[in-house]
Design a protein around this motif. Structure first.
Motif, short mmCIF file in Angstrom:
data_model
loop_
_atom_site.label_atom_id
_atom_site.label_comp_id
_atom_site.label_asym_id
_atom_site.label_seq_id
_atom_site.Cartn_x
_atom_site.Cartn_y
_atom_site.Cartn_z
N LEU A 192 95.47 28.28 74.96
CA LEU A 192 96.02 27.75 76.21
C LEU A 192 96.84 28.82 76.94
CD1 LEU A 192 96.20 24.85 77.57
CD2 LEU A 192 98.52 24.81 76.68
N VAL A 193 97.72 29.48 76.18
CA VAL A 193 98.59 30.48 76.79
C VAL A 193 97.77 31.67 77.31
CG1 VAL A 193 100.39 32.19 76.30
CG2 VAL A 193 100.65 29.85 75.48
N LEU A 194 96.82 32.11 76.50
CA LEU A 194 96.07 33.30 76.89
C LEU A 194 95.15 33.03 78.08
CD1 LEU A 194 95.61 36.26 76.17
CD2 LEU A 194 93.72 35.55 74.72
N SER A 195 94.50 31.88 78.08
CA SER A 195 93.49 31.65 79.10
C SER A 195 93.96 30.86 80.30
CB SER A 195 92.29 30.92 78.48
OG SER A 195 91.75 31.69 77.44
N TYR A 196 95.06 30.15 80.16
CA TYR A 196 95.43 29.26 81.25
C TYR A 196 96.85 29.42 81.76
CZ TYR A 196 91.04 27.06 80.11
OH TYR A 196 89.71 26.84 79.88
N LEU A 203 98.92 39.64 80.60
CA LEU A 203 98.72 40.41 79.37
C LEU A 203 97.37 41.11 79.39
CD1 LEU A 203 100.01 40.92 76.50
CD2 LEU A 203 98.49 39.11 75.70
N MET A 204 96.33 40.37 79.77
CA MET A 204 94.99 40.95 79.88
C MET A 204 95.01 42.13 80.86
SD MET A 204 92.16 38.99 78.70
CE MET A 204 91.96 37.41 77.95
N VAL A 279 91.24 34.14 71.89
CA VAL A 279 91.79 33.49 70.70
C VAL A 279 90.69 32.73 69.97
CG1 VAL A 279 93.34 31.68 69.92
CG2 VAL A 279 94.14 33.37 71.57
N LEU A 280 89.81 32.05 70.73
CA LEU A 280 88.75 31.28 70.08
C LEU A 280 87.85 32.19 69.26
CD1 LEU A 280 87.78 28.73 72.87
CD2 LEU A 280 89.35 28.47 70.94
N ASN A 281 87.53 33.36 69.80
CA ASN A 281 86.69 34.27 69.04
C ASN A 281 87.41 34.85 67.84
OD1 ASN A 281 84.52 33.83 70.64
ND2 ASN A 281 84.69 35.74 71.81
N THR A 282 88.72 35.01 67.95
CA THR A 282 89.50 35.43 66.77
C THR A 282 89.38 34.38 65.67
OG1 THR A 282 91.07 36.80 67.98
CG2 THR A 282 91.84 35.84 65.93
N ARG B 366 102.46 22.38 87.76
CA ARG B 366 103.85 22.21 87.33
C ARG B 366 104.04 22.39 85.84
NH1 ARG B 366 104.11 15.66 87.44
NH2 ARG B 366 101.98 15.59 88.15
N TRP B 367 102.95 22.46 85.06
CA TRP B 367 103.08 22.73 83.63
C TRP B 367 103.02 24.23 83.37
CZ3 TRP B 367 104.53 18.26 81.91
CH2 TRP B 367 103.99 17.09 82.46
N GLY B 368 102.95 25.02 84.41
CA GLY B 368 102.85 26.47 84.23
C GLY B 368 101.45 26.95 83.91
N LEU B 369 100.48 26.07 84.11
CA LEU B 369 99.11 26.48 83.81
C LEU B 369 98.39 26.90 85.10
CD1 LEU B 369 98.06 23.76 81.22
CD2 LEU B 369 99.08 26.01 80.84
N ARG B 370 97.42 27.79 84.95
CA ARG B 370 96.71 28.29 86.12
C ARG B 370 95.80 27.22 86.69
NH1 ARG B 370 93.82 33.14 83.59
NH2 ARG B 370 92.79 33.32 85.58
#
Lengths: 329, 509
Positions: A192-196, A203-204, A279-282, B366-370
């Motif tokens: 979630l953090v990496l992709s969204y 970071l990418m 992350v999924l591929n990891t 608002r959740w900080g997601l793209r």
């Protein structure tokens, strides 16, 4: 919304969006083929017992590999995870978690250590621009040394731990081992953090082209520090799970973990030059690596051969990464 | 000067063509070089000069055409081939190993050896001293190259070329980093090389230098051969005319844009390279920065955007001084910057068009997601409005042509809706039609009130798109000119120091 195949006017590979997705997750196809092959070779393999056993074996390495994915994508590297993992496990046990209060300490203090070592690594690499290999090689030995000082080089153990503490590494929720759930949670959060999130994208970008990232307004130094804090935290979490699982640990137990973790991440297709990874591929990389180990054990292949094979997997996946980079460069 | 021996060409390049994805860099170009002459190769940036010399020295492979040296067909596949045939190159960026000595650099890869592979140090230094003396250069052969000045390093490069039995020497902008005195010194050395019968292919942007040193001059434009001038015909007017050519590509800006109040004021900006630069950019104005390479144009805009540190000076945006310690501050204050090397400094080549467009301003819920839908919509809208040619949004920018890559970078900044857009060499290396589109786009943006600062080496480009042109020389503002009333010759005169002081454009402030 998405254009599948509009008229193609550029010189690039004219593959469709869907083919690109398939290529991106091809490691999962490898994993499935491996599972099928193993199922045919061995009767025990495709039993629930063995499957959860494999997943539980994968979980500690998997938790840290998720963090390692972040660091490597950001253009860094962390060799100190094995030592940090061991230190956290030892510290967790040394807290003697026999009561709920001590259990909280046994979880929180190691995590604090993980955050701290991650911050130190991150500042050395990000702000002082020390090479990440050398930095974390150094902090690896510092962590190992501190562990030995802390334990006087002796085994540590805990008798009759608090049930909550024991459950972290040894419990089940229904048929599913708790460590597997922790791994799944960390992986889901990591994905979630990496992709969204914007952090993931920054970071990418930092790993892909730091100069361009700076010009795009990204605080690349802080992004790098954050990536080291993430891996430090996951290493500590892995340590807590390990401590709870074994309850009796030698201070040098962490040696070699970093090797398996990095192998899994690279096998999952994260580029050692940064900027690319998932992350999924990891997760697939971790599972493949654990499966191969499980298979070799089931097939009675000696530990010595296993080491050789794992080394070859690491070198092979690095070579694959390098050759794919040459093609696109 | 014109002995009959010089008339026979040593080197002939004929029908040379080369294309890169999206750009035809050279079309059927020819060039010949006689023994003992200096033959200048001229053209604007992107005309194909560097592609041609890279083919000659083996860095690129030609698509078609012949290269003949003394009547023999050459097959130059790599730099080592070129060196074996006696073709030496002095690149703009010098190729010396800083920690090795002068002699070691001169003989790098060809060290004289004694029995059992031991290097014959004595012979090496002796020979190095001989070559340096031949060039009338007093540099100690034991000195590490790191300690030399740029001019001295260049002489070491020449000594290196001279020591390998050279027929042809390519010099790419050898004087761009030299002072006047050092340049004069270099010219003396070039005369020495001529006397030895070496043919010199000489590239420079400084026209007065060409007029003094060149025996002939060949002009390229848009990858095509335009013509060759003999010694008597070389004049700066003639050269500029041939370089610029086709006036029809550039519709000189004739209408008046509505220029508003000041938006960006740069006051006494000083960095290690830029000295006391001040200018004002107004709403709806396109201000150009001209100057020779190394004049501090790029360094000025980099400092304004917070990439390079300032020593002193103020940057005022809309009446408020802003602290630009990091580009992030400049961006949030309302600036955008497309750097000169888009592949190296702007693009994430392995990432999608969508991400490259959105990276400077990600949409978050608002959740900080793209919000990926928004990202797609934004990217899609710029693909349409800027006519970015890509098969789909997820295409990696690596596979786009130069013009489309540049449009992606511009789209990134447009999406942040900046008040000030800085473009550093926005059309370098992209084809003529995409160039026209980018010029058109700049005019549209200015008409809507955006203030645009453009750095360019192409004077016709600046004359086409700008309202005013700031000319820089040696880190300072040499003059400010109104684009509608100035000429290329006047700009060049300011850039080279033949004219100094003010200029008409200052009156606007």
């Amino acid at each position: 919304m998405r254009q599948g195949t509009s008229s193609v006017r550029t010189g690039g590979p004219n593959q469709s969006w869907y083919a690109a997705i398939l290529q991106k997750y091809s490691i999962w196809v490898v994993l499935m083929l491996l599972v099928l092959g193993m199922g045919l070779l061995s009767d025990v393999f495709l039993t629930w017992g063995n499957i959860f056993n494999v997943l539980r074996q994968a979980s500690i390495i998997g938790i840290v590999a998720v963090g390692m994915t972040f660091v490597i994508i950001g253009g860094g590297f962390d060799l100190s995870v094995g030592a940090v993992l061991a230190f956290s496990a030892i510290m967790s046990i040394q807290m003697q978690p026999v009561t709920p209060g001590r259990t909280a300490l046994a979880v929180l203090l190691p995590l604090l250590v993980g955050v701290t070592t991650g911050t130190v690594n991150g500042f050395l690499v990000g702000f002082l621009r020390v090479n990440p290999f050398i930095t974390t090689l150094g902090t690896q030995f510092v962590a190992l040394g501190i562990t030995l000082l802390y334990t006087n080089g002796q085994h540590v153990w805990v008798w009759n731990p608090d049930p909550v503490y024991a459950a972290i590494g040894g419990g089940f929720l229904g048929p599913v081992p708790i460590p597997v759930l922790i791994f799944a949670g960390v992986a889901a959060l990591g994905h979630l953090v990496l992709s969204y999130t914007n952090f993931g994208q920054y970071l990418m970008a930092t790993g892909a082209n730091e100069g361009a990232a700076v010009l795009s307004g990204i605080r690349t130094l802080w992004i790098k520090v954050a990536s080291f804090i993430i891996v430090g935290t996951t290493a500590a979490l892995g340590g807590v799970v390990l401590g709870s699982r074994v309850k009796n640990l030698d201070p040098t137990a962490g040696i070699g973990y970093e090797f398996e973790i990095i192998t899994a991440v690279v096998l999952g297709g994260t580029s050692l030059s940064g900027g690319r990874g998932s992350v999924l591929n990891t997760v697939a990389g971790v599972l493949i690596l654990t499966l191969i180990a499980n298979a070799m054990t089931l097939l009675n292949i000696s530990h010595h051969y296993q080491l050789v094979i794992r080394g070859l997997i690491l070198v092979g996946s690095v070579a694959l990464d390098a050759s794919s980079r040459r093609r696109t460069a | 000067m014109t002995s009959p021996k010089q008339e026979i060409p040593v080197l002939v390049m004929e029908g040379i063509s080369k294309s890169f994805p999206g750009v035809q860099a050279l079309k059927n170009v020819r060039f010949d070089l006689r023994a003992g002459e200096v033959h200048a190769l001229l053209g604007e940036n992107g005309a194909g000069k560097s592609t041609l010399i890279k083919i000659l020295c083996g860095a690129y492979r030609k698509d078609s055409g012949h290269i003949r040296l003394e009547g023999r067909d050459l097959d130059v596949n790599n730099p080592a081939d070129a060196r074996r045939y006696g073709i030496g190159t002095i690149h703009q960026e010098l190729m010396l190993v800083p920690d090795l000595s002068v002699a070691e650099n001169i003989f790098l890869g060809r060290e004289p050896v004694r029995a059992r592979g031991r290097i014959d140090w004595k012979a090496m230094h002796q020979e190095a001293r001989r070559v340096l003396e031949e060039l009338c250069v007093s540099i100690d052969s034991y000195q590490p190259v790191r300690t030399l000045s740029v001019a001295q390093k260049q002489l070491v490069e020449i000594a290196k070329a001279l020591s390998q039995n050279l027929r042809v020497l390519v010099m790419d902008e050898p004087t761009s980093a030299l002072t006047e005195q050092e340049t004069a010194h270099l010219m003396d050395r070039i005369m020495l090389l001529k006397k030895k019968g070496i043919g010199i292919l000489y590239i420079s942007h400084r026209l007065e230098e060409i007029m003094s040193v060149a025996d002939r001059a060949t002009i390229l434009r848009d990858g095509e051969y335009i013509g060759t001038l003999e010694k008597g015909e070389i004049s700066s007017n003639r050269i500029i005319e041939m370089m610029v050519g086709r006036q029809d590509v550039y519709h000189r800006w004739s209408g008046q844009r509505k220029i508003g109040e000041p938006v960006l004021e740069v006051q006494h900006l000083t960095t290690p390279i830029v000295k006391d630069v001040s200018f004002t950019l107004h709403k709806g104005e396109i201000l150009g920065i001209a100057g020779l390479m190394g004049s501090g144009r790029t360094e000025t805009v980099r400092a304004v955007f917070g990439i390079d540190p300032r020593l002193s000076g103020r940057i005022v945006l809309q009446g408020r001084e802003i602290s630009v310690k990091h580009p992030q501050k400049a961006i949030s204050a309302g600036m955008g910057f497309a750097p000169e090397d888009r592949k190296d400094q702007a693009l994430f080549l392995g990432m999608s068009v969508r991400t490259n467009v959105n990276i400077a301003r990600l949409f978050l819920n608002r959740w900080g997601l793209r919000r990926l839908t928004e990202e797609r919509q934004v990217a899609q809208s710029y693909i349409q409005s800027l006519d970015i040619r890509t098969p789909h949004l997820e295409q990696e920018t690596l596979f786009l042509s130069g013009g489309n890559q540049q449009k992606v970078v511009i789209a990134r900044w447009l999406s942040t809706n900046p008040q000030v857009l800085i473009l550093d060499e926005p059309t370098r290396g992209i084809d003529v039609s995409a160039k026209g589109e980018i010029h058109e786009l700049m005019a549209q943006l200015a008409a809507k009130g955006m203030a645009i600062l453009i750095v360019s080496s192409e004077l016709p480009e600046l004359l086409t798109v700008c309202d005013r042109i700031l000319v820089m020389r040696e880190g300072q503002v040499a003059g400010t000119l109104m684009a509608c009333s100035t000429t290329q010759a006047e700009i060049i005169a300011y850039a080279t120091g033949q004219l100094t002081g003010g200029g008409a454009g200052e009156t606007r402030d």
